[in-house]
Design a protein around this motif. Structure first.
Motif, short mmCIF file in Angstrom:
data_model
loop_
_atom_site.label_atom_id
_atom_site.label_comp_id
_atom_site.label_asym_id
_atom_site.label_seq_id
_atom_site.Cartn_x
_atom_site.Cartn_y
_atom_site.Cartn_z
N ASN A 51 -6.81 -12.38 8.17
CA ASN A 51 -7.16 -13.80 8.08
C ASN A 51 -5.92 -14.69 8.21
O ASN A 51 -5.97 -15.74 8.86
CB ASN A 51 -7.88 -14.08 6.77
CG ASN A 51 -8.34 -15.52 6.64
OD1 ASN A 51 -7.88 -16.27 5.80
ND2 ASN A 51 -9.27 -15.92 7.51
N ALA A 59 -8.14 -7.28 5.18
CA ALA A 59 -8.91 -8.45 5.60
C ALA A 59 -8.13 -9.74 5.33
O ALA A 59 -8.14 -10.68 6.14
CB ALA A 59 -10.26 -8.48 4.89
N GLN A 60 -7.45 -9.79 4.20
CA GLN A 60 -6.63 -10.97 3.88
C GLN A 60 -5.50 -11.14 4.88
O GLN A 60 -5.21 -12.24 5.35
CB GLN A 60 -6.07 -10.85 2.46
CG GLN A 60 -7.10 -11.02 1.37
CD GLN A 60 -6.54 -10.74 -0.02
OE1 GLN A 60 -5.43 -10.21 -0.17
NE2 GLN A 60 -7.30 -11.08 -1.04
N THR A 90 0.81 -1.22 0.00
CA THR A 90 0.00 0.00 0.00
C THR A 90 0.84 1.27 0.00
O THR A 90 0.34 2.34 -0.36
CB THR A 90 -0.90 0.03 1.25
OG1 THR A 90 -0.10 0.08 2.43
CG2 THR A 90 -1.80 -1.20 1.29
N TYR A 143 -15.08 -3.27 9.25
CA TYR A 143 -13.83 -2.53 9.47
C TYR A 143 -14.14 -1.16 10.07
O TYR A 143 -15.25 -0.64 9.96
CB TYR A 143 -13.04 -2.38 8.17
CG TYR A 143 -13.74 -1.61 7.06
CD1 TYR A 143 -13.62 -0.22 6.95
CD2 TYR A 143 -14.50 -2.28 6.11
CE1 TYR A 143 -14.24 0.48 5.93
CE2 TYR A 143 -15.14 -1.60 5.08
CZ TYR A 143 -15.00 -0.22 5.00
OH TYR A 143 -15.63 0.47 3.99
N GLU A 164 -12.71 1.35 0.71
CA GLU A 164 -13.72 0.31 0.49
C GLU A 164 -13.32 -0.67 -0.60
O GLU A 164 -13.52 -1.88 -0.46
CB GLU A 164 -15.06 0.96 0.14
CG GLU A 164 -16.18 -0.04 -0.05
CD GLU A 164 -17.52 0.62 -0.32
OE1 GLU A 164 -18.47 -0.10 -0.68
OE2 GLU A 164 -17.62 1.85 -0.16
N ASN A 165 -12.73 -0.18 -1.68
CA ASN A 165 -12.51 -1.03 -2.86
C ASN A 165 -11.09 -1.57 -3.01
O ASN A 165 -10.86 -2.45 -3.84
CB ASN A 165 -12.88 -0.25 -4.13
CG ASN A 165 -14.35 0.12 -4.17
OD1 ASN A 165 -15.21 -0.73 -3.93
ND2 ASN A 165 -14.65 1.39 -4.43
N GLU A 166 -10.15 -1.08 -2.21
CA GLU A 166 -8.78 -1.59 -2.30
C GLU A 166 -8.26 -2.06 -0.94
O GLU A 166 -7.89 -3.22 -0.76
CB GLU A 166 -7.83 -0.51 -2.86
CG GLU A 166 -6.37 -0.97 -2.88
CD GLU A 166 -5.40 0.19 -3.08
OE1 GLU A 166 -4.20 0.00 -2.80
OE2 GLU A 166 -5.83 1.29 -3.51
N HIS A 213 -9.69 -2.41 2.08
CA HIS A 213 -10.47 -3.34 2.89
C HIS A 213 -10.10 -4.78 2.57
O HIS A 213 -9.88 -5.61 3.46
CB HIS A 213 -11.97 -3.11 2.68
CG HIS A 213 -12.83 -4.06 3.45
ND1 HIS A 213 -14.10 -4.42 3.04
CD2 HIS A 213 -12.60 -4.75 4.59
CE1 HIS A 213 -14.62 -5.27 3.91
NE2 HIS A 213 -13.73 -5.50 4.86
N GLU A 214 -10.04 -5.11 1.30
CA GLU A 214 -9.71 -6.49 0.90
C GLU A 214 -8.31 -6.87 1.34
O GLU A 214 -8.09 -7.97 1.85
CB GLU A 214 -9.84 -6.64 -0.62
CG GLU A 214 -9.53 -8.05 -1.10
CD GLU A 214 -9.69 -8.20 -2.60
OE1 GLU A 214 -9.39 -9.31 -3.10
OE2 GLU A 214 -10.08 -7.22 -3.26
N LYS A 215 -7.35 -5.97 1.15
CA LYS A 215 -5.95 -6.27 1.52
C LYS A 215 -5.81 -6.50 3.02
O LYS A 215 -5.15 -7.46 3.46
CB LYS A 215 -5.03 -5.13 1.07
CG LYS A 215 -4.90 -4.98 -0.43
CD LYS A 215 -3.94 -3.84 -0.77
CE LYS A 215 -3.89 -3.55 -2.27
NZ LYS A 215 -3.41 -4.70 -3.05
#
Length: 254
Positions: A245, A241-242, A98, A189, A233-235, A237-239
């Motif tokens: 996890n 969250a992964q 990022t 989030y 929201e579109n970039e 959040h996914e990173k």
């Protein structure tokens, strides 16, 4: 008259004050230390002599500093929260991906404590450092954790520490804070919308494992012009969250 207040040991309290002051000031002489903690030189000298003898403080010429034994304690404590090698790996990877500042933090005594930090190539300067304690209500790390806690525990933390205004955007109304936490729980989030540092926005996500307390949270911080709602929201959040996890899965089977 009986009291339920726990007994405290004044000598230990004084030793703690000396250790905390050495942490802030680095190498310090007895005179400076005595003035800072407001104890007599003889008292400070006695505590320092004991701490040196026990290996917690090092004397060099006429100055004193904390010993490296504290590093051993710090590293062992980190692994009690989560697999710290995995945490560091994910924090570093997120920062590289990022370009921003990435933290991992955990709650202790109603504060969020920074346990890992990495800076990407476009990262802004922040006051954060490993071990620093910050308010929970104004940080994305803290709010992500609060959203996972029972309401009663949230109220205990608020009662203990209050909801101080860090910036003009900080949520200082308790009901508004609870509404924000409910939104975080639904969304998955948290967002620090310049609530802790003017001009800096952050996204945070809790790190949890089944049938256990929340382990902590990850966050990505950057200047508000880059940390737009669309990017979060579109970039991001996914990173994030992964990464969370990966930490969760490794913590379950460690």
């Amino acid at each position: 008259m009986a009291t339920n207040a726990p007994r405290t040991v004044e000598a230990v309290q004084r030793a703690c004050r000396i250790i905390e002051t050495l942490q802030r000031q680095g190498e310090t002489g007895i005179t400076e230390l005595s003035e800072e903690v407001e104890f007599s030189k003889s008292t400070v000298h006695g505590h320092l002599a004991t701490l040196v003898d026990e290996g917690w403080v090092v004397k060099e010429d006429h100055t004193y500093r904390l010993s490296l034994r504290f590093l051993d304690i710090a590293e062992s404590l980190k692994d009690r929260i989560a697999d710290h090698d995995i945490v560091r790996e994910q924090v570093r990877g997120l920062a590289e991906e990022t370009g921003e500042v990435v933290h991992f933090g955990a709650e202790e005594s109603g504060r969020v404590v920074y346990m890992a930090k990495s800076k990407g190539n476009a990262a802004v300067q922040t006051e954060s450092r490993i071990g620093k304690r910050m308010p929970m209500h104004s940080t994305s790390l803290g709010k992500a954790i609060l959203a996972e806690l029972p309401r009663e525990r949230v109220e205990e933390i608020v009662e203990q520490h209050g909801v101080e205004a860090r910036t003009e955007n900080t949520l200082t109304d308790v009901e508004a804070l609870h509404e924000n936490l409910a939104e975080i729980e639904r969304r998955g989030y948290s967002i620090d919308d310049e609530e802790n540092i003017p001009g800096v926005r952050c996204i945070g996500i809790a790190v949890t494992v089944p049938e256990a307390d929340v382990l902590g949270a990850l966050s990505i911080s950057g200047p508000s012009q880059r940390m737009t709602d669309d990017r979060i929201e579109n970039e991001l959040h996914e990173k994030i969250a992964q990464a969370a996890n990966v930490v969760e899965v490794n913590s379950m089977y460690a």
